[in-house]
Enzyme design. Structure first.
Site, PDB file in Angstrom:
ATOM      1  N   THR A 285      21.784   0.060  23.050  1.00 44.67           N
ATOM      2  CA  THR A 285      21.694   0.956  22.574  1.00 44.67           C
ATOM      3  C   THR A 285      22.789   2.084  22.313  1.00 44.67           C
ATOM      4  O   THR A 285      24.300   1.623  23.071  1.00 44.67           O
ATOM      5  CB  THR A 285      20.409   1.887  22.754  1.00 44.67           C
ATOM      6  OG1 THR A 285      20.236   2.793  21.076  1.00 44.67           O
ATOM      7  CG2 THR A 285      20.222   2.382  23.629  1.00 44.67           C
ATOM      8  N   LYS A 289      26.992   0.147  21.118  1.00 46.10           N
ATOM      9  CA  LYS A 289      26.481  -0.542  20.508  1.00 46.10           C
ATOM     10  C   LYS A 289      28.513  -1.587  20.156  1.00 46.10           C
ATOM     11  O   LYS A 289      28.871  -2.724  19.790  1.00 46.10           O
ATOM     12  CB  LYS A 289      26.127  -0.445  18.778  1.00 46.10           C
ATOM     13  CG  LYS A 289      24.771  -0.552  19.785  1.00 46.10           C
ATOM     14  CD  LYS A 289      24.037   0.348  17.620  1.00 46.10           C
ATOM     15  CE  LYS A 289      22.343   0.309  18.436  1.00 46.10           C
ATOM     16  NZ  LYS A 289      21.625   0.565  16.716  1.00 46.10           N
ATOM     17  N   GLU A 301      28.364 -13.075  11.571  1.00 49.15           N
ATOM     18  CA  GLU A 301      29.113 -12.056  11.201  1.00 49.15           C
ATOM     19  C   GLU A 301      28.581 -10.346  10.404  1.00 49.15           C
ATOM     20  O   GLU A 301      29.791  -9.883  10.298  1.00 49.15           O
ATOM     21  CB  GLU A 301      28.279 -13.295   9.576  1.00 49.15           C
ATOM     22  CG  GLU A 301      29.732 -12.752   8.455  1.00 49.15           C
ATOM     23  CD  GLU A 301      28.466 -13.137   7.314  1.00 49.15           C
ATOM     24  OE1 GLU A 301      28.634 -13.791   7.251  1.00 49.15           O
ATOM     25  OE2 GLU A 301      28.944 -12.366   6.238  1.00 49.15           O
ATOM     26  N   ASN A 310      23.409  -5.133  18.501  1.00 52.74           N
ATOM     27  CA  ASN A 310      22.347  -4.387  18.810  1.00 52.74           C
ATOM     28  C   ASN A 310      21.624  -5.134  19.499  1.00 52.74           C
ATOM     29  O   ASN A 310      20.918  -4.859  20.596  1.00 52.74           O
ATOM     30  CB  ASN A 310      21.258  -3.267  18.052  1.00 52.74           C
ATOM     31  CG  ASN A 310      21.160  -4.362  17.396  1.00 52.74           C
ATOM     32  OD1 ASN A 310      20.983  -5.811  17.080  1.00 52.74           O
ATOM     33  ND2 ASN A 310      20.189  -3.524  16.851  1.00 52.74           N
ATOM     34  N   ASP A 325      20.138  -4.368  13.042  1.00 52.50           N
ATOM     35  CA  ASP A 325      19.355  -3.179  12.287  1.00 52.50           C
ATOM     36  C   ASP A 325      20.006  -3.929  10.476  1.00 52.50           C
ATOM     37  O   ASP A 325      19.647  -3.005  10.051  1.00 52.50           O
ATOM     38  CB  ASP A 325      20.444  -1.790  12.942  1.00 52.50           C
ATOM     39  CG  ASP A 325      20.151  -1.348  13.569  1.00 52.50           C
ATOM     40  OD1 ASP A 325      19.593  -1.730  14.504  1.00 52.50           O
ATOM     41  OD2 ASP A 325      21.425  -0.593  14.719  1.00 52.50           O
ATOM     42  N   GLY A 351      25.513  10.376   5.835  1.00 53.19           N
ATOM     43  CA  GLY A 351      26.187   9.593   7.305  1.00 53.19           C
ATOM     44  C   GLY A 351      26.564   8.848   7.064  1.00 53.19           C
ATOM     45  O   GLY A 351      26.586   8.474   6.095  1.00 53.19           O
ATOM     46  N   ALA A 352      27.201   9.273   8.066  1.00 48.52           N
ATOM     47  CA  ALA A 352      28.503   8.102   7.823  1.00 48.52           C
ATOM     48  C   ALA A 352      28.924   7.299   9.862  1.00 48.52           C
ATOM     49  O   ALA A 352      29.626   7.273   9.932  1.00 48.52           O
ATOM     50  CB  ALA A 352      29.965   8.330   7.496  1.00 48.52           C
TER      51      ALA A 352
HETATM   52  P1  NAP Z   1      26.085   8.918  14.982  1.00 49.31           P
HETATM   53  O1  NAP Z   1      26.689   7.821  14.862  1.00 49.31           O
HETATM   54  O2  NAP Z   1      26.243  10.115  16.255  1.00 49.31           O
HETATM   55  O3  NAP Z   1      26.362   9.397  13.712  1.00 49.31           O
HETATM   56  C1  NAP Z   1      25.357  10.892  13.435  1.00 49.31           C
HETATM   57  C2  NAP Z   1      25.825  10.920  11.592  1.00 49.31           C
HETATM   58  O4  NAP Z   1      24.732  12.267  11.854  1.00 49.31           O
HETATM   59  C3  NAP Z   1      26.948  11.540  11.692  1.00 49.31           C
HETATM   60  O5  NAP Z   1      27.214  11.121  10.257  1.00 49.31           O
HETATM   61  C4  NAP Z   1      26.684  12.686  11.462  1.00 49.31           C
HETATM   62  O6  NAP Z   1      27.918  13.685  10.569  1.00 49.31           O
HETATM   63  C5  NAP Z   1      25.755  13.464  10.951  1.00 49.31           C
HETATM   64  N1  NAP Z   1      25.239  14.655  11.560  1.00 49.31           N
HETATM   65  C6  NAP Z   1      25.041  15.275  13.039  1.00 49.31           C
HETATM   66  N2  NAP Z   1      24.765  16.355  12.799  1.00 49.31           N
HETATM   67  C7  NAP Z   1      24.514  17.168  12.207  1.00 49.31           C
HETATM   68  C8  NAP Z   1      25.098  18.291  11.088  1.00 49.31           C
HETATM   69  N3  NAP Z   1      24.430  19.183  11.833  1.00 49.31           N
HETATM   70  N4  NAP Z   1      24.627  18.445   9.767  1.00 49.31           N
HETATM   71  C9  NAP Z   1      25.073  17.477   8.991  1.00 49.31           C
HETATM   72  N5  NAP Z   1      25.437  15.752   9.079  1.00 49.31           N
HETATM   73  C10 NAP Z   1      25.004  15.539  11.096  1.00 49.31           C
HETATM   74  O7  NAP Z   1      23.707   8.541  15.257  1.00 49.31           O
HETATM   75  P2  NAP Z   1      23.850   6.916  14.833  1.00 49.31           P
HETATM   76  O8  NAP Z   1      23.452   5.890  16.282  1.00 49.31           O
HETATM   77  O9  NAP Z   1      24.267   6.552  13.065  1.00 49.31           O
HETATM   78  O10 NAP Z   1      22.491   7.558  14.400  1.00 49.31           O
HETATM   79  C11 NAP Z   1      22.094   8.526  13.650  1.00 49.31           C
HETATM   80  C12 NAP Z   1      20.276   8.925  13.469  1.00 49.31           C
HETATM   81  O11 NAP Z   1      19.689   7.410  13.004  1.00 49.31           O
HETATM   82  C13 NAP Z   1      19.889   9.421  14.400  1.00 49.31           C
HETATM   83  O12 NAP Z   1      18.387   9.812  13.982  1.00 49.31           O
HETATM   84  C14 NAP Z   1      19.303   7.801  14.635  1.00 49.31           C
HETATM   85  O13 NAP Z   1      17.795   8.080  16.379  1.00 49.31           O
HETATM   86  C15 NAP Z   1      18.579   6.500  13.520  1.00 49.31           C
HETATM   87  N6  NAP Z   1      18.346   5.492  14.106  1.00 49.31           N
HETATM   88  C16 NAP Z   1      17.149   5.393  13.648  1.00 49.31           C
HETATM   89  C17 NAP Z   1      17.283   3.523  13.318  1.00 49.31           C
HETATM   90  C18 NAP Z   1      16.414   3.560  13.327  1.00 49.31           C
HETATM   91  O14 NAP Z   1      15.541   1.504  13.964  1.00 49.31           O
HETATM   92  N7  NAP Z   1      15.357   3.584  12.027  1.00 49.31           N
HETATM   93  C19 NAP Z   1      18.382   3.263  13.855  1.00 49.31           C
HETATM   94  C20 NAP Z   1      18.987   3.370  14.150  1.00 49.31           C
HETATM   95  C21 NAP Z   1      19.766   5.170  14.059  1.00 49.31           C
HETATM   96  P3  NAP Z   1      29.190  13.854  10.877  1.00 49.31           P
HETATM   97  O15 NAP Z   1      29.874  12.222  10.273  1.00 49.31           O
HETATM   98  O16 NAP Z   1      29.702  14.769  10.186  1.00 49.31           O
HETATM   99  O17 NAP Z   1      29.451  13.926  12.890  1.00 49.31           O
END
Ligand code: NAP
Length: 493
Positions: A285, A289, A301, A310, A325, A351-352
């Site tokens: 995690t 990753k 792949e 992951n 994932d 989100g990106a």
């Molecule tokens: P990450 O790589 O840190 O990416 C965070 C994303 O959130 C970026 O796009 C960021 O935008 C955006 N963001 C953060 N704060 C923001 C705000 N105040 N307003 C608008 N956009 C905002 O994190 P990640 O690993 O992708 O994880 C993101 C979420 O997915 C977490 O909550 C995580 O727990 C969840 N998740 C869930 C699973 C599941 O199995 N359900 C799996 C993986 C992740 P910027 O680029 O502008 O910073």
């Protein structure tokens, strides 16, 4: 050597408080440690009678501040208390490595007590630990103990190697702090006589867990010398829900295995730890990753395509990386929607970040036309260019574009997660009611974004579904088996 016993540490200010704790946790511990250094001085007079009132054998400990305790009174007072309680029926007295008092020790032994002789290191790994532990056994019934604050994976490895060299030698050995946490669960595997636990709100030592969590979530009683170890590497990782899922699976299938949170500073040292503990599978995690990928022997792949891994599994001495994932995201959609999907496949991904990358890849593989909207435009653009998507930002322009890509709307930002549960990443967008809305945030299980979509009549997919699905794919990779009845697993929220 038998299985390690479980000790409940008592740090109440009064004797009655400690008796109440023993009562509250009845049936979960084998012995108790009375930390007399936490008691009010007015309670010292009742110490002698405590073992008679306790429902289990008791360890008597009075720890000084230099050894991580609270007893700031003169050493003479400490000796007086120890002398005063001999004959009271304590099963063990815990004396530090530098403590020596022949009369007191002889008196304790004459009453049938054993002496735990302990090393406490709260900063820095002690040199010559194995020799020091062996020397602590000054009498045949002495029980040497070392409690070491673990600051790095390298120190954890050193402690585990010390434990291996001391196999068959009776001792108590534990690593304190989040990195050392695994030694508390693995007491039976590393040959420690006991592990310590504390009531949730009273931990006297960093990394210590309550007895119910150790048993229910970490399978403490099932662990033995041959137990296979799996886990999750990350930093921080102690909050992870994955142990609840995988350990429930091992329990249900009767497998001799345990899944542990392994906090490390970077992924490199994990491979030496894996070698030492015989680990053949772990989840990966944040923040490893990406950084784990160059260390793999082989990668699937989807790891190459997403740049994220992951899951690690070891086959024929080589480590392979996978990204569950991707499939974990698709599974709930496939089960409920994709099988009879009608019409054009369009999706807006909000989100990106790291998760969005796996999701966009999965959607493109399923022939979706994807629009990526992100707060930071450069990240949206870069992700869109990698996978041939459109992109924009989370403003009214993005909302307007999203109307052309809205059969599926996927929320992948961390906005709306605890503690900021009212957060909304895309307030500009008005739901039509025809969208399938998927929020990958799983805590809380229903985000304010999902609630708004539900009020408009949209069909919903919850982050919990993805969390479980990606873990089930990992479980299958780890064990070759399906995890039974995953929907009934208690994730604790
Ligand atoms: P990450 O790589 O840190 O990416 C965070 C994303 O959130 C970026 O796009 C960021 O935008 C955006 N963001 C953060 N704060 C923001 C705000 N105040 N307003 C608008 N956009 C905002 O994190 P990640 O690993 O992708 O994880 C993101 C979420 O997915 C977490 O909550 C995580 O727990 C969840 N998740 C869930 C699973 C599941 O199995 N359900 C799996 C993986 C992740 P910027 O680029 O502008 O910073």
């Amino acid at each position: 050597m038998g299985k390690a016993v479980l000790c409940l540490c008592l740090t109440g200010r009064t004797i009655q408080e400690n008796l109440n704790t023993l009562n509250d946790f009845k049936g979960t511990y084998d012995l108790a440690e009375l930390r007399a250094d936490f008691l009010l001085p007015s309670e010292w007079q009742y110490l002698k009678a405590f073992p008679l009132k306790a429902p289990c054998p008791v360890i008597m400990t009075i720890r000084k501040p230099g050894d991580g305790g609270l007893f700031a009174h003169p050493e003479e007072d400490r000796l007086k208390i120890f002398r005063g309680v001999t004959g009271g029926g304590y099963a063990f007295f815990d004396f530090e490595e530098d403590f020596a008092n022949n009369d007191l020790e002889a008196g304790a032994r004459a009453d049938g007590a054993r002496i735990i002789r302990s090393i406490h290191s709260v900063s820095g790994f002690p040199s010559g630990l194995e020799t020091r532990i062996r020397r602590l056994k000054r009498h045949p019934t002495d029980l040497p103990k070392a409690a070491i604050q673990i600051q790095s994976a390298g120190e954890l490895l050193e402690l585990l190697r010390t434990a291996r060299r001391l196999q068959g030698f009776e001792k108590i050995l534990l690593g304190m702090g989040p990195i050392g946490f695994i030694t508390r669960v693995l007491a039976s595997k590393i040959g420690s006589f006991l592990s310590y636990s504390s009531p949730p709100e009273q931990s006297a030592a960093p990394g210590r867990t309550d007895p119910l969590t150790l048993q229910k979530i970490y399978r403490y009683r099932q662990i033995g010398p041959d137990t296979k170890i799996f886990g999750i590497i990350g930093n921080p990782v102690m909050h992870s829900f994955s142990p609840r899922i995988h350990n429930a699976g091992f329990e249900r299938l009767g497998l001799d295995a345990v899944y542990l949170p392994m906090q490390i500073e970077d992924p490199g040292p994990f491979f030496s730890l894996a070698e030492e503990l015989g680990i053949e599978g772990v989840s990966v995690t944040i923040p490893f990753k990406e950084s784990v990928i160059p260390l793999l022997n082989k990668q699937s792949e989807n790891v190459t395509a997403t740049g994220a891994c992951n899951t690690l599994t070891k086959k024929n001495s080589s480590w392979q990386g996978t990204n569950t994932d991707v499939q974990g995201f698709l599974t709930p959609l496939e089960e409920r929607f994709l099988s009879d999907w009608q019409g054009e496949r369009t999706a807006t991904v909000i989100g990106a970040g790291g998760a969005a990358r796996s999701i966009v890849y999965a959607l493109r593989r399923e022939s979706f036309h994807v629009l990526i909207l992100n707060r930071t435009p450069e990240r949206a653009k870069s992700l869109a260019e990698s996978f041939g998507c459109e992109w924009d930002t989370l403003d009214s322009g993005g909302a307007k574009k999203a109307r052309r890509y809205n059969r599926l709307v996927v929320q992948t930002t961390s906005v709306g997660m605890v503690p900021d549960v009212e957060g909304e990443p895309f307030g500009e967008y008005r739901f039509q009611g025809s969208e399938i809305v998927y929020d990958i945030v799983y805590n809380p299980s229903e985000t304010s974004f999902l609630r708004r979509a539900m009020r408009s009549g949209c069909r919903l997919v919850y982050g919990r579904e993805m969390l479980l699905a990606q873990a089930l794919h990992q479980f299958k990779l780890f064990t070759g088996r399906d995890l039974p009845e995953p929907e009934s697993i208690d994730l604790g929220f």
